[in-house]
Design an enzyme around this catalytic site. Structure first.
Site, PDB file in Angstrom:
ATOM      1  N   GLY A  60       0.761  -1.242   0.000  1.00  0.00           N
ATOM      2  CA  GLY A  60       0.000   0.000   0.000  1.00  0.00           C
ATOM      3  C   GLY A  60       0.795   1.297   0.000  1.00  0.00           C
ATOM      4  O   GLY A  60       0.227   2.363   0.232  1.00  0.00           O
ATOM      5  N   TRP A  64       2.176   2.959  -2.545  1.00  0.00           N
ATOM      6  CA  TRP A  64       1.736   3.875  -3.609  1.00  0.00           C
ATOM      7  C   TRP A  64       0.346   4.433  -3.290  1.00  0.00           C
ATOM      8  O   TRP A  64       0.081   5.610  -3.486  1.00  0.00           O
ATOM      9  CB  TRP A  64       1.764   3.171  -4.970  1.00  0.00           C
ATOM     10  CG  TRP A  64       3.143   3.084  -5.565  1.00  0.00           C
ATOM     11  CD1 TRP A  64       4.329   3.063  -4.884  1.00  0.00           C
ATOM     12  CD2 TRP A  64       3.478   3.011  -6.946  1.00  0.00           C
ATOM     13  NE1 TRP A  64       5.370   2.985  -5.767  1.00  0.00           N
ATOM     14  CE2 TRP A  64       4.893   2.942  -7.038  1.00  0.00           C
ATOM     15  CE3 TRP A  64       2.724   2.979  -8.118  1.00  0.00           C
ATOM     16  CZ2 TRP A  64       5.564   2.864  -8.257  1.00  0.00           C
ATOM     17  CZ3 TRP A  64       3.395   2.893  -9.341  1.00  0.00           C
ATOM     18  CH2 TRP A  64       4.792   2.841  -9.413  1.00  0.00           C
ATOM     19  N   ASP A 109      -5.289  -5.823  -5.338  1.00  0.00           N
ATOM     20  CA  ASP A 109      -4.174  -6.753  -5.156  1.00  0.00           C
ATOM     21  C   ASP A 109      -4.710  -8.086  -4.654  1.00  0.00           C
ATOM     22  O   ASP A 109      -5.783  -8.144  -4.057  1.00  0.00           O
ATOM     23  CB  ASP A 109      -3.153  -6.191  -4.154  1.00  0.00           C
ATOM     24  CG  ASP A 109      -1.765  -6.823  -4.336  1.00  0.00           C
ATOM     25  OD1 ASP A 109      -0.855  -6.106  -4.776  1.00  0.00           O
ATOM     26  OD2 ASP A 109      -1.596  -8.031  -4.058  1.00  0.00           O
ATOM     27  N   ASP A 155      -7.786 -11.255  -7.948  1.00  0.00           N
ATOM     28  CA  ASP A 155      -6.904 -11.443  -9.096  1.00  0.00           C
ATOM     29  C   ASP A 155      -7.220 -10.413 -10.185  1.00  0.00           C
ATOM     30  O   ASP A 155      -8.383 -10.281 -10.592  1.00  0.00           O
ATOM     31  CB  ASP A 155      -7.121 -12.863  -9.635  1.00  0.00           C
ATOM     32  CG  ASP A 155      -6.077 -13.280 -10.645  1.00  0.00           C
ATOM     33  OD1 ASP A 155      -5.540 -12.408 -11.363  1.00  0.00           O
ATOM     34  OD2 ASP A 155      -5.795 -14.486 -10.726  1.00  0.00           O
ATOM     35  N   ASP A 182       2.734  -1.007  -9.743  1.00  0.00           N
ATOM     36  CA  ASP A 182       4.045  -1.419  -9.251  1.00  0.00           C
ATOM     37  C   ASP A 182       4.041  -2.918  -8.980  1.00  0.00           C
ATOM     38  O   ASP A 182       4.842  -3.424  -8.198  1.00  0.00           O
ATOM     39  CB  ASP A 182       4.394  -0.626  -7.980  1.00  0.00           C
ATOM     40  CG  ASP A 182       5.865  -0.726  -7.609  1.00  0.00           C
ATOM     41  OD1 ASP A 182       6.710  -0.691  -8.525  1.00  0.00           O
ATOM     42  OD2 ASP A 182       6.181  -0.848  -6.410  1.00  0.00           O
ATOM     43  N   LYS A 214       5.678  -0.995 -13.739  1.00  0.00           N
ATOM     44  CA  LYS A 214       7.006  -1.579 -13.545  1.00  0.00           C
ATOM     45  C   LYS A 214       7.198  -2.769 -14.469  1.00  0.00           C
ATOM     46  O   LYS A 214       6.282  -3.560 -14.668  1.00  0.00           O
ATOM     47  CB  LYS A 214       7.161  -2.039 -12.088  1.00  0.00           C
ATOM     48  CG  LYS A 214       8.479  -2.775 -11.830  1.00  0.00           C
ATOM     49  CD  LYS A 214       8.811  -2.892 -10.364  1.00  0.00           C
ATOM     50  CE  LYS A 214       7.863  -3.760  -9.597  1.00  0.00           C
ATOM     51  NZ  LYS A 214       8.166  -3.738  -8.150  1.00  0.00           N
TER      52      LYS A 214
END
Length: 196
Positions: free
Chosen positions: A51, A53, A71, A90, A112, A152
């Protein structure tokens, strides 16, 4: 001792400032350089746990802004805010995609997310690429016109094809490695600005 087990400057700074992970400073640098979002925006944070970000965005948001975070794992227990909508599940799930879409569209999509790593660079890079492609799908489906995106990616794999695909979606596409990335890390970030 694992080099990641030793707290470095960024890790210590994160804990002292109340963030669950050092990754917060990557987003801070990306946002400072590329102006991904402003305080009144609606943000989608993919692969958000633990958490950092999400916390970074919440600390900078106006009361009428909103962040949607997703997430497989839960966010840190202290990340609670009426502007936050969190879905645990998911990212590939049709139900998650639908739930996220209903709260959109978004001014920025940030991601990320990292795959569970095996230590095999080829396998890990392929898994990272799959997550990036999924994040690009979310950006394409859920960003407003002129919206921004960052994700990312592990270096290697077919990054050039991804950049080419992103150029069909965004006016400007760049790669960027923030200072807060570990020097030994083979991660970098793709940036998509101004969705067409």
């Amino acid at each position: 001792m694992n080099q990641y087990a030793k707290a470095d400057f960024w890790t210590k700074k994160a804990f002292s400032e109340g963030y669950p992970a050092r990754s917060v400073y990557k987003l801070e640098e990306i946002n400072k350089k590329f102006k991904l979002f402003s305080p009144s925006d609606k943000i989608l944070d993919l692969g958000a746990a633990p958490g950092s970000w999400t916390s970074f965005v919440l600390r900078r948001m106006t009361p009428n802004a909103m962040i949607c975070a997703v997430d497989l794992k839960p966010l840190a227990e202290n990340i609670i805010d009426e502007r936050l909508h969190f879905f645990q599940g998911d990212l590939y799930s049709k139900q998650i995609i639908q739930s996220v879409k209903e709260l959109g569209p978004y001014n920025a999509v940030i991601c990320d997310a990292a795959p569970a790593t095996t230590g095999n660079k080829t396998v890990d890079t392929a898994r990272s690429l799959g997550l990036v492609e999924l994040a690009v799908f979310y950006a394409q489906e859920m960003l407003v016109k002129s919206g921004n995106f960052t994700v990312k990616i592990f270096q290697g794999g077919d990054r050039q094809q991804l950049l080419k695909d992103m150029r069909n979606i965004f006016d400007t596409v760049k790669t960027f490695k923030p200072q807060a990335c570990r020097s030994s890390s083979f991660e970098t970030y793709l940036i998509g600005l101004n969705r067409k």
